[in-house]
Scaffold this motif. Sequence first.
Motif, PDB file in Angstrom:
ATOM      1  N   GLY A 162      11.176  -0.455   5.600  1.00 48.09           N
ATOM      2  CA  GLY A 162      10.732   0.685   4.822  1.00 48.09           C
ATOM      3  C   GLY A 162      10.836   0.432   3.332  1.00 48.09           C
ATOM      4  O   GLY A 162      11.439  -0.552   2.882  1.00 48.09           O
ATOM      5  N   LEU A 163      10.242   1.330   2.565  1.00 50.86           N
ATOM      6  CA  LEU A 163      10.213   1.193   1.113  1.00 50.86           C
ATOM      7  C   LEU A 163      10.656   2.496   0.459  1.00 50.86           C
ATOM      8  O   LEU A 163      10.359   3.584   0.959  1.00 50.86           O
ATOM      9  CB  LEU A 163       8.796   0.865   0.620  1.00 50.86           C
ATOM     10  N   THR A 164      11.324   2.372  -0.674  1.00 47.16           N
ATOM     11  CA  THR A 164      11.664   3.512  -1.510  1.00 47.16           C
ATOM     12  C   THR A 164      10.833   3.417  -2.778  1.00 47.16           C
ATOM     13  O   THR A 164      10.967   2.446  -3.532  1.00 47.16           O
ATOM     14  CB  THR A 164      13.166   3.505  -1.881  1.00 47.16           C
ATOM     15  N   PRO A 165       9.941   4.390  -3.038  1.00 53.48           N
ATOM     16  CA  PRO A 165       9.119   4.355  -4.256  1.00 53.48           C
ATOM     17  C   PRO A 165       9.992   4.430  -5.507  1.00 53.48           C
ATOM     18  O   PRO A 165      10.973   5.172  -5.550  1.00 53.48           O
ATOM     19  CB  PRO A 165       8.252   5.607  -4.131  1.00 53.48           C
ATOM     20  N   TRP A 196       3.439   4.410  -1.583  1.00 50.95           N
ATOM     21  CA  TRP A 196       4.592   3.518  -1.619  1.00 50.95           C
ATOM     22  C   TRP A 196       5.157   3.330  -3.014  1.00 50.95           C
ATOM     23  O   TRP A 196       6.203   2.696  -3.180  1.00 50.95           O
ATOM     24  CB  TRP A 196       4.214   2.178  -0.991  1.00 50.95           C
ATOM     25  N   HIS A 216      13.097  -2.265  -1.330  1.00 47.48           N
ATOM     26  CA  HIS A 216      13.166  -2.428   0.126  1.00 47.48           C
ATOM     27  C   HIS A 216      14.365  -1.648   0.658  1.00 47.48           C
ATOM     28  O   HIS A 216      15.454  -1.716   0.091  1.00 47.48           O
ATOM     29  CB  HIS A 216      13.324  -3.907   0.500  1.00 47.48           C
ATOM     30  N   PHE A 263       8.809  -0.386  -6.139  1.00 50.38           N
ATOM     31  CA  PHE A 263       9.493   0.089  -4.931  1.00 50.38           C
ATOM     32  C   PHE A 263      10.735  -0.754  -4.702  1.00 50.38           C
ATOM     33  O   PHE A 263      10.922  -1.810  -5.310  1.00 50.38           O
ATOM     34  CB  PHE A 263       8.564   0.007  -3.709  1.00 50.38           C
ATOM     35  N   PRO A 288       4.456   8.679  -4.485  1.00 51.17           N
ATOM     36  CA  PRO A 288       3.875   9.513  -3.435  1.00 51.17           C
ATOM     37  C   PRO A 288       3.511  10.934  -3.839  1.00 51.17           C
ATOM     38  O   PRO A 288       2.614  11.533  -3.254  1.00 51.17           O
ATOM     39  CB  PRO A 288       4.946   9.519  -2.341  1.00 51.17           C
TER      40      PRO A 288
END
Length: 195
Positions: A115-118, A158, A110, A108, A161
């Motif tokens: 929040g997180l970006t997969p 995460w 940050h 992932f 998805p």
Amino acid sequence: MRALIVLAHPVAESFAHAAAARVGATLEARGMSVDLLDLYADDFDPRLSAAERRAYFTPGFDAADCAPYGRRLQAARKLVFIFPQWWFGVPAILKGFFDRALAPGVAFAHQKGGGLTPLLTHIDALWAVSSTGSPWFVTNLIAGDPARRDIARGVKPWICPKASFRSLTLHGMDAMTRERGARFLDRLEREFQRF
């Protein structure tokens, strides 16, 4: 197509090892390339160091200590975790794999402001295979199936998805018979035909 099987059990003659062998053979028979990562045999260190934790939220997090694991995750199209449930959770070595190998820049990124970006969105299936000494009603109704919940809600969303998710658990290992074990292995073979 490449499948990564992450195995977390210290005993070579364990049911988890038998399950990993059956799942691997099933996937290979379907023409998949199988990468078996036995965390104990690999002497994986599950301890997140102070330096790693301090740097976790810094840009360009250095995941060099776990880079080989990151490359294996990035090469996989399918991911399987195979483990016993101890105290209704995953073994410490597998939790450490989540903490260290599913790292920023690998699993992932940050987002600015939280929040997180997969980043493992190429993985289209993440399945868990486990065993527990407790009967079904204790694991599910009393404890709330925490190992399944932790992976389904705390890991998968995460990192990948959109991947399909299944959790296949053999309950009542404390009263296990050879016949029950064989039936569950046969079930795994059938289920992984659709993986």
